[in-house]
Scaffold this active site. Structure first.
Site, PDB file in Angstrom:
ATOM      1  N   PRO A 164       0.805  -1.236   0.000  1.00 49.55           N
ATOM      2  CA  PRO A 164       0.000   0.000   0.000  1.00 49.55           C
ATOM      3  C   PRO A 164       0.830   1.275   0.000  1.00 49.55           C
ATOM      4  O   PRO A 164       0.853   2.012   0.984  1.00 49.55           O
ATOM      5  CB  PRO A 164      -0.823  -0.139   1.278  1.00 49.55           C
ATOM      6  CG  PRO A 164       0.054  -0.929   2.196  1.00 49.55           C
ATOM      7  CD  PRO A 164       0.849  -1.863   1.337  1.00 49.55           C
ATOM      8  N   CYS A 165       1.462   1.566  -1.128  1.00 51.89           N
ATOM      9  CA  CYS A 165       2.249   2.781  -1.204  1.00 51.89           C
ATOM     10  C   CYS A 165       1.335   4.007  -1.192  1.00 51.89           C
ATOM     11  O   CYS A 165       1.790   5.117  -0.938  1.00 51.89           O
ATOM     12  CB  CYS A 165       3.123   2.776  -2.443  1.00 51.89           C
ATOM     13  SG  CYS A 165       2.221   2.608  -3.988  1.00 51.89           S
ATOM     14  N   HIS A 166       0.026   3.792  -1.422  1.00 52.54           N
ATOM     15  CA  HIS A 166      -0.887   4.934  -1.409  1.00 52.54           C
ATOM     16  C   HIS A 166      -1.104   5.455   0.006  1.00 52.54           C
ATOM     17  O   HIS A 166      -1.675   6.526   0.192  1.00 52.54           O
ATOM     18  CB  HIS A 166      -2.231   4.535  -2.035  1.00 52.54           C
ATOM     19  CG  HIS A 166      -2.887   3.359  -1.361  1.00 52.54           C
ATOM     20  ND1 HIS A 166      -2.566   2.050  -1.668  1.00 52.54           N
ATOM     21  CD2 HIS A 166      -3.825   3.283  -0.399  1.00 52.54           C
ATOM     22  CE1 HIS A 166      -3.302   1.222  -0.925  1.00 52.54           C
ATOM     23  NE2 HIS A 166      -4.073   1.949  -0.135  1.00 52.54           N
TER      24      HIS A 166
END
Lengths: 171, 171
Positions: free
Chosen positions: A138-140
DNA sequence: CGACGGCTGGCGGTTTTCCGACATCAAGCC
DNA sequence: GGCTTGATGTCGGAAAACCGCCAGCCGTCG
């Protein structure tokens, strides 16, 4: 140009639909190694994804199952084997990403501090952008220290939607 | 530093004696890919040669047999499978080297001309120096246009001896 | 004369170095 | 609130340096 090359890793890919547009799933030696959206920055050339196969072939069904549950709001933590290929620093960043709880966000600086390199926030941004497995890693969930979205490989609008969804907005 | 590396090519090496000092023979996937003398320029680090094995293990016995015949003056053309890894240009140079007859010499310019690049003589010198399989790929048969020895990875003295031997001097 | 030696400029592939661009952030100063 | 500065890792491309060269030019010396 070198004339000997590396053809040893068997890659295959499949394309599936999602609320965020088509997703390209890539597997290396039977393990998920990539998830790319359309128009994503730093997306490798399609040729590097190997042969295209049906989404029914392993290991894609389990990936699709968990993705569907996530998009339905029923899954908050993926449990999948991953093959993340990158530099030591990049891998250390990506390892931190999966520790960010669903619905939460960290700043680039916070993540850098966890690595013991408090000044490397900018480098963290770069490594973040090179994340090969979007959504699942989850780089977001990483945003600017003052709350700005600052950027997202798949486009800031997708980042906003993902975060809003994880925060509970169901419109 | 990348954390995934190329471990697919199985390398092994053996060391044998010769009139020119110890020779390190390297095999990649069972095919000869290197022959280095002691103190040779551009010699890769020993670690890159893989595990050291006895000279009795394939493919080394056949290599040793032909080398012995060569040093005895009874063999004037090697017949061995080779695995030459390098750039396109380097391989094109090395391909020419094996066409130089025993006892003959070409100049760097002549070799360049054969490649259709008459001005690339200097680059030929470079590629020559990077020849991974000394003696068997006879880079020693290339000399300056005016007859000078100009250089040799294993030392000019060895080059002189090799050429004298091939010319028939048996002292 | 002719042979030879030394200098010079141009040649081309590979390697090394360097620089800018970035999904940042805190401090310091208007 | 804005604006500058420095620390950080990676990548791509540009530029420069490195050489196992060679032909041309000019001296010198028998």
């Amino acid at each position: 140009m070198r004339s000997t090359m590396n053809v040893n890793t068997a890659k295959r890919h499949a394309v599936v639909e999602s609320p965020y547009g088509p997703l390209t799933l890539v597997a290396t030696d039977g393990v998920l190694s990539g998830l790319y959206m359309t128009g994503q920055r730093h997306r490798p050339a399609d040729e590097s994804f190997g042969e295209r196969v049906a989404a029914e072939e392993a290991p894609f069904p389990e990936v699709v199952r968990q993705l569907a549950a996530y998009f339905a709001g029923e899954l908050t933590a993926f449990d999948l084997p991953l093959r993340l290929e990158g530099t030591d620093f990049q891998r250390s960043v990506w390892d931190q990403l999966v520790r960010i709880p669903y619905g939460d966000t960290w700043s680039y600086g916070e993540l850098a501090a966890r690595l013991g390199k408090p000044n490397a926030s900018r480098a963290v941004g770069l490594a973040n952008g090179k994340n090969p497995v979007g959504i699942i890693v989850p780089c977001h969930r990483v945003i600017g220290a003052s709350g700005g979205m600052t950027g997202y490989g798949g486009g800031v609008d997708r980042k906003v939607r993902l975060l809003a969804f994880e925060a509970g907005d169901r419109d």
